[in-house]
Design a protein around this motif. Structure first.
Motif, short mmCIF file in Angstrom:
data_model
loop_
_atom_site.label_atom_id
_atom_site.label_comp_id
_atom_site.label_asym_id
_atom_site.label_seq_id
_atom_site.Cartn_x
_atom_site.Cartn_y
_atom_site.Cartn_z
N ASP A 187 -25.83 32.91 28.13
CA ASP A 187 -24.67 33.70 27.75
C ASP A 187 -24.93 34.41 26.42
O ASP A 187 -25.62 33.87 25.55
CB ASP A 187 -23.43 32.81 27.63
N ASN A 188 -24.36 35.61 26.28
CA ASN A 188 -24.53 36.39 25.04
C ASN A 188 -26.01 36.43 24.63
O ASN A 188 -26.38 36.04 23.52
CB ASN A 188 -23.69 35.79 23.90
N LEU A 189 -26.83 36.92 25.56
CA LEU A 189 -28.29 36.84 25.45
C LEU A 189 -28.83 37.33 24.12
O LEU A 189 -29.63 36.62 23.48
CB LEU A 189 -28.94 37.62 26.61
N ILE A 190 -28.43 38.51 23.68
CA ILE A 190 -28.99 39.07 22.45
C ILE A 190 -28.69 38.18 21.25
O ILE A 190 -29.58 37.85 20.46
CB ILE A 190 -28.46 40.50 22.21
N ASN A 191 -27.43 37.77 21.12
CA ASN A 191 -27.04 36.89 20.01
C ASN A 191 -27.77 35.55 20.09
O ASN A 191 -28.18 35.00 19.06
CB ASN A 191 -25.53 36.67 20.00
N TYR A 192 -27.89 35.06 21.31
CA TYR A 192 -28.58 33.78 21.50
C TYR A 192 -30.03 33.85 21.03
O TYR A 192 -30.51 32.95 20.32
CB TYR A 192 -28.53 33.39 22.98
N LEU A 193 -30.72 34.93 21.39
CA LEU A 193 -32.11 35.08 20.97
C LEU A 193 -32.23 35.22 19.46
O LEU A 193 -33.18 34.71 18.86
CB LEU A 193 -32.74 36.28 21.67
N HIS A 194 -31.26 35.86 18.85
CA HIS A 194 -31.25 35.96 17.39
C HIS A 194 -31.12 34.56 16.76
O HIS A 194 -31.79 34.27 15.75
CB HIS A 194 -30.12 36.85 16.91
N THR A 195 -30.29 33.71 17.34
CA THR A 195 -30.13 32.35 16.78
C THR A 195 -31.42 31.55 16.90
O THR A 195 -31.69 30.67 16.07
CB THR A 195 -28.99 31.58 17.48
N LEU A 196 -32.23 31.86 17.92
CA LEU A 196 -33.52 31.17 18.09
C LEU A 196 -34.60 31.73 17.17
O LEU A 196 -35.68 31.13 17.06
CB LEU A 196 -33.98 31.28 19.54
N GLN A 197 -34.35 32.88 16.59
CA GLN A 197 -35.30 33.56 15.69
C GLN A 197 -36.59 33.95 16.40
O GLN A 197 -37.67 33.99 15.81
CB GLN A 197 -35.64 32.66 14.49
N VAL A 198 -36.47 34.25 17.70
CA VAL A 198 -37.66 34.61 18.47
C VAL A 198 -37.99 36.09 18.35
O VAL A 198 -37.13 36.90 18.00
CB VAL A 198 -37.50 34.25 19.97
N LYS A 211 -31.25 47.47 32.91
CA LYS A 211 -30.25 47.46 31.84
C LYS A 211 -30.54 46.34 30.84
O LYS A 211 -30.48 46.56 29.61
CB LYS A 211 -28.86 47.26 32.45
N THR A 212 -30.88 45.17 31.32
CA THR A 212 -31.18 44.04 30.43
C THR A 212 -32.41 44.33 29.59
O THR A 212 -32.44 44.05 28.39
CB THR A 212 -31.38 42.74 31.23
N VAL A 213 -33.43 44.92 30.21
CA VAL A 213 -34.64 45.30 29.47
C VAL A 213 -34.28 46.29 28.37
O VAL A 213 -34.70 46.15 27.21
CB VAL A 213 -35.71 45.90 30.40
N SER A 214 -33.48 47.29 28.72
CA SER A 214 -33.07 48.31 27.75
C SER A 214 -32.33 47.69 26.57
O SER A 214 -32.59 48.03 25.41
CB SER A 214 -32.21 49.36 28.44
N ASP A 215 -31.40 46.77 26.87
CA ASP A 215 -30.62 46.11 25.81
C ASP A 215 -31.52 45.28 24.90
O ASP A 215 -31.35 45.29 23.66
CB ASP A 215 -29.55 45.21 26.43
N LEU A 216 -32.45 44.58 25.49
CA LEU A 216 -33.37 43.73 24.72
C LEU A 216 -34.28 44.57 23.84
O LEU A 216 -34.47 44.26 22.66
CB LEU A 216 -34.20 42.87 25.67
N ARG A 217 -34.82 45.63 24.40
CA ARG A 217 -35.73 46.47 23.64
C ARG A 217 -34.99 47.17 22.49
O ARG A 217 -35.50 47.29 21.39
CB ARG A 217 -36.39 47.50 24.56
N GLU A 218 -33.76 47.61 22.77
CA GLU A 218 -32.96 48.26 21.74
C GLU A 218 -32.62 47.30 20.60
O GLU A 218 -32.53 47.70 19.44
CB GLU A 218 -31.67 48.81 22.36
N ALA A 219 -32.50 46.02 20.95
CA ALA A 219 -32.20 45.00 19.94
C ALA A 219 -33.45 44.55 19.19
O ALA A 219 -33.35 43.72 18.27
CB ALA A 219 -31.53 43.79 20.61
N GLY A 220 -34.61 45.07 19.58
CA GLY A 220 -35.84 44.77 18.85
C GLY A 220 -36.68 43.65 19.41
O GLY A 220 -37.65 43.20 18.77
N PHE A 221 -36.36 43.18 20.62
CA PHE A 221 -37.13 42.09 21.23
C PHE A 221 -38.20 42.65 22.17
O PHE A 221 -37.95 43.62 22.90
CB PHE A 221 -36.21 41.15 22.01
#
Length: 251
Positions: A187-198, A211-221
């Motif tokens: 849940d809340n994938l982008i925020n979750y990945l930020h909490t993991l510091q990955v 869409k998920t790829v686009s969101d992740l790449r835009e967020a810097g992952f």
């Protein structure tokens, strides 16, 4: 070049457990056979009973070794990796199940030394050992070995057991990390990945979409997808701006 710089290159191919279509997976020969066929190699690490990190995927030894044929180990079923010392594991054959060649178990130290000598990049997946060893012990031993071999710039650490990942960052800010994911996204994938510091997200191919790829790449992952064996699908994922794919079949 370090691993993060590598991930900025397009259309990366990762050898899943080495060149496992040609050599027994997670062995030194599988790593050697990968050279020139991929951009980085993925392997799996677990701890022995005496706390030595070794390269093997399954929690048990039966599929990829001859342990079931060794009389003195008959009463040790189901032959769990962490129930065996390094010396005991070194007495087993990890190659003949795949071909006729004998292969000793690969240690993390030897794998890291090999990639350093050959100027390769290595994705080390930390298997979930939380039921056997404390999280702190697992992460410390693996990070210490990477530092000992002076390969922090050549390694990315990933795991399905996400508790390891912030701990890795705490012990070494130089080593990039990635969250592996099966079945469905957190849940809340982008925020979750930020909490993991990955630095990266490694989803199963079945759960990823454009869409998920686009969101992740835009967020810097960075996004690396497993396990993608068909070239047509690999091409589609690269069109979506996926950074890399893990494959069992190297060209």
């Amino acid at each position: 070049m370090n691993f993060l710089e590598l991930l900025k290159k397009p259309d990366l191919i990762a050898a899943h457990r080495g060149d496992r279509s040609q050599k027994p997976e997670n062995t030194l020969s599988a790593l050697a056979s990968s050279i020139g066929k991929c951009d980085f190699i993925e392997i799996d690490v677990q701890l022995t009973k005496d706390l030595v990190p070794v390269i093997i995927h399954d929690e048990t030894l039966n599929r990829t070794s001859n342990v079931s044929n060794i009389q003195r180990f008959k009463d040790r079923t189901p032959w769990i990796v962490s129930d065996f010392t390094l010396k005991e594991l070194q007495s087993l054959d990890f190659g003949s199940w795949f071909n006729s060649e004998y292969e000793s178990i690969l240690t993390l130290e030897k794998a890291l030394s090999f990639v350093k000598e050959n100027h390769l990049f290595l994705n080390v997946e930390i298997k979930d050992m939380s039921k056997t060893f404390s999280d702190e012990i697992v992460v410390e031993i693996i990070i210490d070995m990477i530092k000992k071999t002076q390969t922090e710039h050549l390694v990315l650490l990933s795991s399905f057991y996400h508790h390891y990942l912030p701990m890795c960052k705490k012990l070494s800010s130089k080593i990039p990390t990635a969250a592996l994911q099966l079945y469905k996204h957190p849940d809340n994938l982008i925020n979750y990945l930020h909490t993991l510091q990955v630095n990266a997200y490694h989803p199963e191919d079945k759960i990823i979409n454009k869409k998920t790829v686009s969101d992740l790449r835009e967020a810097g992952f960075f996004v690396n997808v497993f396990t993608v064996n068909k070239t047509k699908r690999q091409k589609k994922l690269f069109e979506w701006d996926v950074n890399g794919v893990f494959t069992d079949s190297l060209v």
